[in-house]
Each structure stands twice: as structure tokens, then as C-alpha cells.
Design a protein around this motif. Sequence first.
Motif, PDB file in Angstrom:
ATOM      1  N   VAL A 169       1.006  -1.159  -0.035  1.00 13.91           N
ATOM      2  CA  VAL A 169       0.089  -0.196  -0.060  1.00 13.91           C
ATOM      3  C   VAL A 169       0.872   1.295   0.020  1.00 13.91           C
ATOM      4  O   VAL A 169       1.523   1.459   1.109  1.00 13.91           O
ATOM      5  N   ILE A 170       1.014   1.787  -1.065  1.00 17.82           N
ATOM      6  CA  ILE A 170       1.806   2.978  -1.117  1.00 17.82           C
ATOM      7  C   ILE A 170       1.242   4.249  -0.926  1.00 17.82           C
ATOM      8  O   ILE A 170       0.229   4.667  -1.586  1.00 17.82           O
ATOM      9  N   PRO A 171       1.523   4.764   0.276  1.00 21.36           N
ATOM     10  CA  PRO A 171       0.698   6.119   0.541  1.00 21.36           C
ATOM     11  C   PRO A 171       1.407   7.404  -0.141  1.00 21.36           C
ATOM     12  O   PRO A 171       2.420   7.397  -0.804  1.00 21.36           O
ATOM     13  N   VAL A 172       0.146   8.193  -0.484  1.00 19.92           N
ATOM     14  CA  VAL A 172       0.705   9.647  -1.020  1.00 19.92           C
ATOM     15  C   VAL A 172       1.466  10.187  -0.013  1.00 19.92           C
ATOM     16  O   VAL A 172       1.307  10.528   1.061  1.00 19.92           O
ATOM     17  N   GLU A 173       2.303  11.029  -0.634  1.00 15.51           N
ATOM     18  CA  GLU A 173       3.187  11.852   0.021  1.00 15.51           C
ATOM     19  C   GLU A 173       2.579  12.830   0.868  1.00 15.51           C
ATOM     20  O   GLU A 173       1.567  13.515   0.310  1.00 15.51           O
ATOM     21  N   GLU A 174       2.749  13.113   2.167  1.00 11.83           N
ATOM     22  CA  GLU A 174       2.172  13.940   2.882  1.00 11.83           C
ATOM     23  C   GLU A 174       3.098  15.288   3.355  1.00 11.83           C
ATOM     24  O   GLU A 174       4.352  14.936   3.508  1.00 11.83           O
ATOM     25  N   ASP A 175       2.576  16.302   3.190  1.00  7.87           N
ATOM     26  CA  ASP A 175       3.424  17.337   3.925  1.00  7.87           C
ATOM     27  C   ASP A 175       3.048  17.414   5.423  1.00  7.87           C
ATOM     28  O   ASP A 175       2.284  17.767   6.042  1.00  7.87           O
ATOM     29  N   VAL A 176       4.435  17.186   5.963  1.00  4.96           N
ATOM     30  CA  VAL A 176       4.506  17.152   7.469  1.00  4.96           C
ATOM     31  C   VAL A 176       4.592  18.578   7.949  1.00  4.96           C
ATOM     32  O   VAL A 176       5.859  19.182   7.548  1.00  4.96           O
ATOM     33  N   PRO A 177       3.903  19.202   8.840  1.00  9.67           N
ATOM     34  CA  PRO A 177       4.221  20.511   9.094  1.00  9.67           C
ATOM     35  C   PRO A 177       5.281  20.586  10.308  1.00  9.67           C
ATOM     36  O   PRO A 177       5.530  19.630  11.043  1.00  9.67           O
ATOM     37  N   HIS A 178       6.150  21.351  10.017  1.00 13.39           N
ATOM     38  CA  HIS A 178       7.415  21.562  10.690  1.00 13.39           C
ATOM     39  C   HIS A 178       7.090  22.830  11.750  1.00 13.39           C
ATOM     40  O   HIS A 178       6.540  23.820  11.417  1.00 13.39           O
ATOM     41  N   VAL A 220       9.416  10.145  10.619  1.00 12.83           N
ATOM     42  CA  VAL A 220       9.949   9.759  11.940  1.00 12.83           C
ATOM     43  C   VAL A 220      10.945  10.767  12.603  1.00 12.83           C
ATOM     44  O   VAL A 220      10.681  10.854  13.745  1.00 12.83           O
ATOM     45  N   VAL A 221      11.629  11.451  11.795  1.00  9.07           N
ATOM     46  CA  VAL A 221      12.613  12.497  12.374  1.00  9.07           C
ATOM     47  C   VAL A 221      11.872  13.523  12.807  1.00  9.07           C
ATOM     48  O   VAL A 221      12.167  13.994  13.881  1.00  9.07           O
ATOM     49  N   THR A 222      10.708  13.916  12.236  1.00  7.41           N
ATOM     50  CA  THR A 222       9.813  15.112  12.763  1.00  7.41           C
ATOM     51  C   THR A 222       9.140  14.533  14.268  1.00  7.41           C
ATOM     52  O   THR A 222       9.050  15.372  15.387  1.00  7.41           O
TER      53      THR A 222
END
Length: 471
Positions: free
Chosen positions: A139-148, A278-280
Motif C-alpha cells: 500500500v503506497i501512501p501518497v506523500e504527505e506534507d508534514v508540518p514543521h 519519523v525524524v519530525t
Amino acid sequence: MLPNNVTGISIPVARTIYVSFIPSVIHYLSPALIQIPKSSLQPLELFQNKIMRVILGCPLSIQVANMQAEHNLPPIVDRITSIVTRLTAKCLHSPKLAPHYSQVIRRAITRAPRFPALQAGGKLLVKTVSIVLCGLDAVIPVEEDVPHSPPWLMPVPEVHFTPTSTAAHPALQRQLTLETISTVSSSFPVPCLLYSDGSLQSDGRAGCAVFSEDMDAPPEGWVGRRLLAYSSSTFCELSRLFDAVSLMCQHGLSGVVVCDSQSALQALSSTRSTLSIVVTRILSYLALGHDHSLNIKFVWIPSHIGLSHSDRVDALAKEACSLPPPAEVVAPSFSCILSRICADAAHSIDHLKDQQRIESVTIRHYDTFRFQRYKYRRRGVMVRRHNVVFARLRLGYRPVWQVAGQVDVPLFSCHLCGIPEGNSLDHYCLHCPEVDGLLPRDLSLLYICWHLLNEDHLDVLLARCPRFGGC
């Protein structure tokens, strides 16, 4: 001729030349080659098989599956499919790269009723890629914009590296490691050391674990956590850092997280990390701990240097790989899916070996050696003559007449003693009187091969019986 069996170039160099000039062009043309029938690619497959035999200096009796495993070169058709599938996965992950193509592939995977009209080559491409993705159940997820967080709120991880390298003596590495941990821990009134480790097995199972003697163990004890299969090694390392940081924040403790992965620690400060989610999350916990006056530092140490706590957490991480996968886990990185696609290309080699193992003596012989990667070196120098002998010992050299099992063929005599039908690996290693006293007797053929694959023993044999290298 470059791959001459006596004075030619070594096997690793010959493989590098081949991969640099031929497969690189095929990989570049993979999106076009996948649109033609597999039968049209058969000449390329036969050409690669011939090149592998020339590189290894082995006769026609060597199984193709053995050569593919030794060279780590899957069939060309499978390699082309793997490259195009990886490209498709990237397009599905980031639809902005190819919006129309991503939409067509998602419709094919979900079997949407309304499907756009495509040319014959395009239909073959979409069908092939869809079958691979559905077979992997990926299941390939669509790239999400992780808020920084704003830059002024983003914490800067404090990372300390032990001033040593893996080339140094283990005792020196251990001493420098203990000094580094002691120096960093001295900045805390009551230091808390938390060791963490991740593990990725050859079959794709992954897990991570943490351990500390300065902290109360969880109710279930120091038990690792199972991760999704085929997770990348860096993702495993970051997952255990996430567990360590979150555990220290939950207990309200300041201390040191000891880690043996430089890539994971470097990913914490990277601005272009592919593991940004994961880093965020790790940085979010560090920011939360900073707001509560918690100070968490990281120390890199070399692995397998004899530290009891490091060995303990390493064992816990390996045991975690055997745990049942949990129902809910942190989503793996996108590189995990790409690794699964690459691993699927090599499954065809194992499938071919499984089909031929019962009837093939050479495959059963090579199964004993294939997982011990050989460097084809002789006292640090790669020599073609020794490479060919090593390759035949590893791959199970058997003449064509012996493999066929025919009795009405011309008698092939031993090159050393002249005994009829003696041109075989088991005769040279077990029965030939010319090498009597040079090799151990009354032992199995596999043990003799292990004995000869020690380059010192083979040097003695070639020095006293030079014709052995031409057998």
C-alpha cells in the motif's frame, strides 16, 4: 583477452566492467523494454548468461542460478520489471511527478470500471507493474506534507561521536567509547543511560529495542518492538531512537541515548531526509522535553566491541524480529517499500534454485557456500588464476559428461594422474594420488572445499601442483 583464465583480470573487476557498460544501458531503457514481449528479451538473457560464465571462468555444467546468485545479477526481465516498478512506486508516492500515469496505475490496482484506452505496449506495462504491486500487497501512501515547527522552536539534537573507527582495535574502541559516554554523562547530576538498537534480518523481518539499568523496566519488561517487514535499516535505527526519546520524556528524565548508527543520528539534522516523518516525531518529543527542562543527548558508539549493555539490547532487537507483528505500528518509510520491490527481483533466483535443487548436485553444493560472500583476493591482490579456482570450488565444478550421467561418452581422464573419468571435482579433491599429502583424506568433499577456500592452503597446493589450477 581480458578474462583469460590465467593472466586476465579478476572476477570482481570483470563484473564491474560488465555492469558499468551493459546493464546500465538496459536499466536506462527499462521503461521502453518492459513494453515488449518477454520472448524478445531472451537474447539479452542468453548474452548475460554467457558473460557470467566468461567472468567466472566456469564450464557449461555450472547452473545459471548459481552464477546469478554469485554475481548478484537477477534475470534481466526481472531486473527491468523491478526498476520500472520502483519508478511507478515513486510516481504513486509523489503524484505530481506524473499525474496521468499515477492515476492510470491506481485505477489498474483498484480495478476501476472506467479505464482509459492505451496502446498495446502501455497495456503490457500497466499490467506487469500492477501484478507486481498487488503481489507484494504494498500500500503506497501518497506523500504527505508534514508540518514543521518554526525554526526558532526546532530543537538542534546534541550528538557526540566516539573519536574512533571500526578499523581500530576492538579494545581501543571500547576504551574510547567508555570515555566518551563518561564525559557526556558527567554533565548530568543524575545521568540516565538508555541503550537502543535496531535489527533487520535477511528475510525482511525487522525490530527494535531499548534497554537501561538506570530506569525502571516497563510492566512487560525490556521487550523489543516488531516493525513492518522489509523496513530499511535506517528506519529501524530511527524507530528505536523514537522509542528511547519518548520513553525518557514520559518518565521525565534527562540523560544520554547510546546509539551505534551514524546514519540515524545524521538523519536527525538532515534537511533532505527521506525519513522526515519519523525524524519530525523525534524532534517533536525533543522540543516537548526541552519545554519541560529535560536535556537529552545522543552518543554514537561502534558496534560489537564487547559492551554488555550494547550486546544486551542487540539481542533484544533480534528477538523482537520473531515477535508477531502488531496490529498498529508506525508507518514505515517509503524506502521500505522500495526495498521490498528490489528484494522481489531476487526471488526468481531462489525459485529457480528450488525447482532444480533435487536433481542438481551443483546447486546443493553451492547452498553450503552462497551465504559466505567471498572476496576473491589472494593476500590482498585479486589474481585471475586463483579467482577461477575459487569460483569452481564454490559453484561445484562438474564436467558436462558427469552431469549428464551418460556412460557411452568418451572417457575424460584426470589432467594430473591420467585416470579415466577422473576429470571431476570429487576426484581431484578426494582420490587423485598426485595431490596425496597435500589435502586431508577421509573427509567430505564440502570440508575439502572449505579447506581449499582458505587461500593459504590453496597457495601451497598450487605451488607444489601447479596443474591443479587448470583442472
